[in-house]
Design an enzyme around this catalytic site. Structure first.
Site, PDB file in Angstrom:
ATOM      1  CB  SER A  40      -0.923   0.016   1.223  1.00 21.33           C
ATOM      2  OG  SER A  40      -1.633   1.235   1.288  1.00 21.33           O
ATOM      3  NE  ARG A  41       3.497   2.386  -4.657  1.00 21.43           N
ATOM      4  CZ  ARG A  41       3.900   2.805  -5.854  1.00 21.43           C
ATOM      5  NH1 ARG A  41       3.879   4.085  -6.143  1.00 21.43           N
ATOM      6  NH2 ARG A  41       4.330   1.950  -6.758  1.00 21.43           N
ATOM      7  CE  LYS A  91     -11.334  -0.751  -1.003  1.00 20.39           C
ATOM      8  NZ  LYS A  91     -11.376   0.024  -2.264  1.00 20.39           N
ATOM      9  CG  ASN A 112     -12.844   3.952   0.833  1.00 21.37           C
ATOM     10  OD1 ASN A 112     -13.842   4.446   1.337  1.00 21.37           O
ATOM     11  ND2 ASN A 112     -12.017   4.640   0.078  1.00 21.37           N
ATOM     12  CG  ASP A 128     -12.922   3.212  -3.159  1.00 24.16           C
ATOM     13  OD1 ASP A 128     -11.852   3.782  -2.849  1.00 24.16           O
ATOM     14  OD2 ASP A 128     -13.159   2.030  -2.841  1.00 24.16           O
ATOM     15  CB  ALA A 155     -18.805  -7.045 -12.002  1.00 19.86           C
ATOM     16  CB  ILE A 182     -23.743 -14.404 -12.189  1.00 16.55           C
ATOM     17  CG1 ILE A 182     -24.975 -14.301 -11.285  1.00 16.55           C
ATOM     18  CG2 ILE A 182     -22.480 -14.710 -11.372  1.00 16.55           C
ATOM     19  CD1 ILE A 182     -25.327 -15.610 -10.613  1.00 16.55           C
ATOM     20  NE  ARG A 183     -18.494 -10.480  -8.146  1.00 18.06           N
ATOM     21  CZ  ARG A 183     -17.454 -10.098  -7.410  1.00 18.06           C
ATOM     22  NH1 ARG A 183     -16.245 -10.595  -7.638  1.00 18.06           N
ATOM     23  NH2 ARG A 183     -17.621  -9.217  -6.435  1.00 18.06           N
ATOM     24  CD  GLN A 273      -8.693   6.195  -1.062  1.00 20.37           C
ATOM     25  OE1 GLN A 273      -9.548   5.961  -0.199  1.00 20.37           O
ATOM     26  NE2 GLN A 273      -7.410   6.015  -0.872  1.00 20.37           N
TER      27      GLN A 273
END
Length: 298
Positions: A40-41, A91, A112, A128, A155, A182-183, A273
């Protein structure tokens, strides 16, 4: 919905050490929860802002296994933490663990940004979509959602945030394709008639007439296969963006630019974000500028 200007008061200090930092009543703590999270940044970005605004606080990476998430969240509320960002794969899971969920987080099915209140209650929000739209407005200021259809690839949780923000911005039609159809159908069922689902095998047709194209998958990220899909129908001048920001210039963006598209990388979404969370935890509304971008890329 949470008010970004609502002050956040640190929880009572604890003698426990979290991520090697001893909590103190006057030193607000925040972090990013994920598994894994070393890539992670966000810690670089928040450190830059903390230094820039002279705030005596800390923001640390918090690697948490899925089976430990509930216990860790409760312990953080007792250890001087004022909040946390949440990344993959937590999340969606944090929604069931939060005491209060904002309307937009509920709509997106993911959070988030968490705020830990002094009474131990956990508030969950999702910034986000805000980050996505703010990034486009910063680097493509003449972009307007209402000018034509948007095409979203993927998705998952990130795609849901993109879909919600584009619909709110006024896109007339939103096309979506996902390897597991389906998603994508679930997103259509939840977000309504403006959503048009395309088969993954017919991805190229989705680009015909699209004015905005978004890769909302992790394909193309360092360590992952590139996103390679036919771009023959991509019109010159179409705005193309990729939520992936490692590398900044993905194969997908490079191929789109070669066809005359305008491109926007995904780093700005990360920066924008993060700003509402920083404001809620530490006070000032941070500026998203070249210095913040450079700090993350250092």
């Amino acid at each position: 919905m949470l008010d970004p200007t609502d002050p956040v008061v640190p929880a009572a200090p604890s003698s426990a050490e979290v991520a090697g930092i001893v909590p103190h009543a006057d030193i607000p703590l925040a972090g990013v929860i994920g598994w894994p999270v070393a890539h992670s940044r966000s810690p670089r970005l928040h450190r830059h802002w903390l230094d820039r605004y002279g705030i005596n606080g800390h923001y640390v990476p918090l690697p948490v296994r899925p089976e430990h998430l509930a216990a860790v969240l409760r312990s953080l509320t007792q250890a001087g933490f004022v909040g946390a960002n949440v990344t993959i794969p937590h999340k969606e899971a944090v929604l069931a663990l939060a005491d209060v969920v904002t309307d937009r987080a509920a709509l997106m099915g993911a959070a988030n940004t968490l705020i830990f209140r002094p009474d131990g209650r956990i508030h969950a929000d999702n910034t986000d979509g805000y980050g996505f739209i703010s990034n486009l407005k910063q680097y493509a200021p003449d972009w307007a959602a209402e000018r034509g259809p948007a095409a979203v690839i993927g998705a998952g949780g990130a795609a849901r945030a993109v879909v919600a923000s584009l619909l709110e911005a006024g896109v007339p039609e939103l096309r979506i394709a996902n390897r597991t159809r389906i998603r994508a159908e679930q997103i259509k069922a939840e977000f309504g008639a403006k959503i048009v689902v395309y088969d993954w095998a017919h991805f190229g047709n989705m680009l015909d007439g699209a004015r905005t194209v978004i890769n909302a998958t992790s394909l193309g990220m360092d360590g992952r296969p590139p996103l390679r899909l036919p771009l023959d129908a991509l019109a010159a001048g179409t705005l193309v963006t990729d939520l992936v920001y490692t590398p900044l210039r993905t194969t997908f963006l490079a191929e789109a630019e070669a066809r005359g598209a305008r491109i926007v990388d995904g780093l700005g979404m990360l920066l924008h974000q993060a700003a509402p969370g920083f404001e809620r935890w530490f006070g000032p509304r941070p500026e998203v500028d070249a210095a913040a971008r450079a700090a993350v890329l250092a």
